[in-house]
Design a protein around this motif. Structure first.
Motif, PDB file in Angstrom:
ATOM      1  N   GLY A 244       0.798  -1.223   0.000  1.00 11.46           N
ATOM      2  CA  GLY A 244       0.000   0.000   0.000  1.00 11.46           C
ATOM      3  C   GLY A 244       0.827   1.268   0.000  1.00 11.46           C
ATOM      4  N   HIS A 245       2.079   1.161   0.458  1.00 10.83           N
ATOM      5  CA  HIS A 245       2.935   2.345   0.482  1.00 10.83           C
ATOM      6  C   HIS A 245       3.302   2.809  -0.922  1.00 10.83           C
ATOM      7  N   ARG A 246       3.063   1.995  -1.918  1.00  7.74           N
ATOM      8  CA  ARG A 246       3.391   2.372  -3.299  1.00  7.74           C
ATOM      9  C   ARG A 246       2.288   3.220  -3.936  1.00  7.74           C
ATOM     10  N   PHE A 247       1.206   3.459  -3.212  1.00  7.83           N
ATOM     11  CA  PHE A 247       0.068   4.173  -3.773  1.00  7.83           C
ATOM     12  C   PHE A 247      -0.304   5.341  -2.870  1.00  7.83           C
ATOM     13  N   ALA A 248      -0.525   6.508  -3.485  1.00  3.98           N
ATOM     14  CA  ALA A 248      -0.973   7.683  -2.751  1.00  3.98           C
ATOM     15  C   ALA A 248      -2.392   8.058  -3.143  1.00  3.98           C
TER      16      ALA A 248
END
Length: 296
Positions: A244-248
C-alpha cells in the motif's frame, strides 16, 4: 458491437488500433499483454462500450501491424501511450486498463503522467516493484519462459510448429480455457509478422533502462488503481505482500474466481462489470485531493 481499425502517426511510426464503443463516453485505453493482441479482447471491449466507454485498443510497439522496431524499455513504451493519448483524447484524461505487459506499462504511465490518467486498472500483474522484489520460489518456477526468451534463437523456438510454445503458455496460464480457433489463427498470423520483437520486452528487463524505471516506480502512484487477478492464474501469482505504500490514491484489489491469466478474455462480462462498479465508486471520491488513503 462493431470496432473499426484505425491508425495513428506517432513519433515512433504508424500505430494500429481497434476503436469502438460509446462515441460520447469516457475515453478508455486498453493495453494488451504477451502473447496477445487487441482482437482477442473484442468481447471485453464491447462490454466496456456498453457501459458508457469510448474504447481504443492499440497494437503495442513490437506487435504487427504497429512498428516492430525497439527499443522496448518502459520509457519508450510509455512514450507511445502518452503520444497516443495526446492524439486520441487531447482534452480529456483517459481511463487506462492494461493486461500483463500492458499492465506494467499502465503502472509506469500512471506514475509518469498522472494528469493524463483519470483512473487505471491493472489485470494479472501486481505493482512492478512488488513483482520484482517479492518473487517466491513458486513464482520463479512459473517464470521459466522469461529466461528462455533471453537466448538467441528464442524467436524461432516460440514460432516453431505453428506457435506450439505460445499455445502451451496459454493452456498453462489459464487452465481449462481455450481461445476460439479463429481468434487463435489470427493471433498466430500477427505473431508470425512480429517475431522476435515481442520477446524483446523480456530482454529489456536486464538492461539499464529497467533501473531508471525502478526509480520512477518508487514514487507513489497518485492515480486511483484497481488490481484484478485471476484466482487460477498459473503465470503470475497474486501478490501476498502489502504494498500500500506504493500508492498515494485509493487502491482496490480483487481476485476473480474461476479465471486464469486472461480474465478479460475468459470472463469479459464479469471483468467489465467489476471495472465499471469500481469506476463509479472512484468517481464519488476526489482522488486528487480529499481522499488519499489507500483502501483494500
Amino acid at each position: 458491437m462493431e470496432f473499426e481499425h484505425v491508425t495513428f502517426d506517432l513519433p515512433h511510426g504508424t500505430f494500429h488500433a481497434l476503436q469502438g464503443g460509446d462515441p460520447d463516453g469516457q475515453p478508455t485505453l486498453f493495453l494488451h499483454g504477451f502473447p496477445d493482441h487487441p482482437p482477442t479482447a473484442k468481447p471485453f471491449l464491447a462490454e466496456l462500450g456498453r457501459r458508457g466507454r469510448r474504447v481504443l485498443a492499440p497494437w503495442l510497439r513490437g506487435y504487427a501491424p504497429s512498428p516492430s522496431a525497439g527499443p522496448f524499455d518502459f520509457a519508450s513504451l510509455t512514450g507511445d501511450v502518452l503520444a497516443l493519448i495526446d492524439r486520441w483524447s487531447p482534452r480529456q484524461a483517459v481511463e487506462l486498463i492494461g493486461h500483463d505487459w500492458g499492465a506494467f506499462v499502465t503502472y509506469n504511465t500512471s506514475v509518469t503522467a498522472p494528469e493524463r490518467i483519470e483512473r487505471a486498472a491493472a489485470l494479472s500483474i501486481p505493482h512492478p516493484l512488488t513483482f520484482l522484489s517479492g518473487s517466491r520460489p513458486a513464482q520463479l518456477r512459473r517464470s521459466w519462459y522469461m529466461s528462455l526468451f533471453q537466448l538467441p534463437g528464442s524467436g524461432w523456438l516460440a514460432s516453431a510448429n505453428d506457435f506450439a510454445l505460445i499455445d502451451r503458455l496459454w493452456r498453462q496460464w489459464s487452465p481449462g480455457f481455450a481461445l476460439d480457433p479463429a481468434l487463435r489463427t489470427e493471433l498466430h498470423e500477427h505473431l508470425k509478422a512480429s517475431m522476435p520483437a515481442p520477446l524483446k520486452y523480456y530482454r529489456e528487463m536486464l538492461r539499464p533502462g529497467m533501473l531508471a524505471a525502478a526509480r520512477r516506480l518508487s514514487q507513489p502512484i497518485t492515480v486511483p488503481m484497481l488490481q484484478l487477478h485471476g484466482a487460477d492464474d498459473q503465470c503470475i501469482l497474486p501478490s501476498q505482500v502489502d504494498d500500500g505504500h506504493r500508492f498515494a490514491a485509493p487502491i482496490s484489489r480483487e481476485v476473480v474466481a474461476g479465471v486464469g491469466h486472461f480474465p478479460h478474455i475468459e470472463a469479459p462480462v464479469s471483468v467489465a462489470e467489476r471495472i465499471a462498479a469500481w469506476a463509479t465508486a472512484a468517481d464519488q471520491i476526489d482522488a486528487r485531493g480529499r481522499d488519499r488513503a489507500p483502501t483494500t
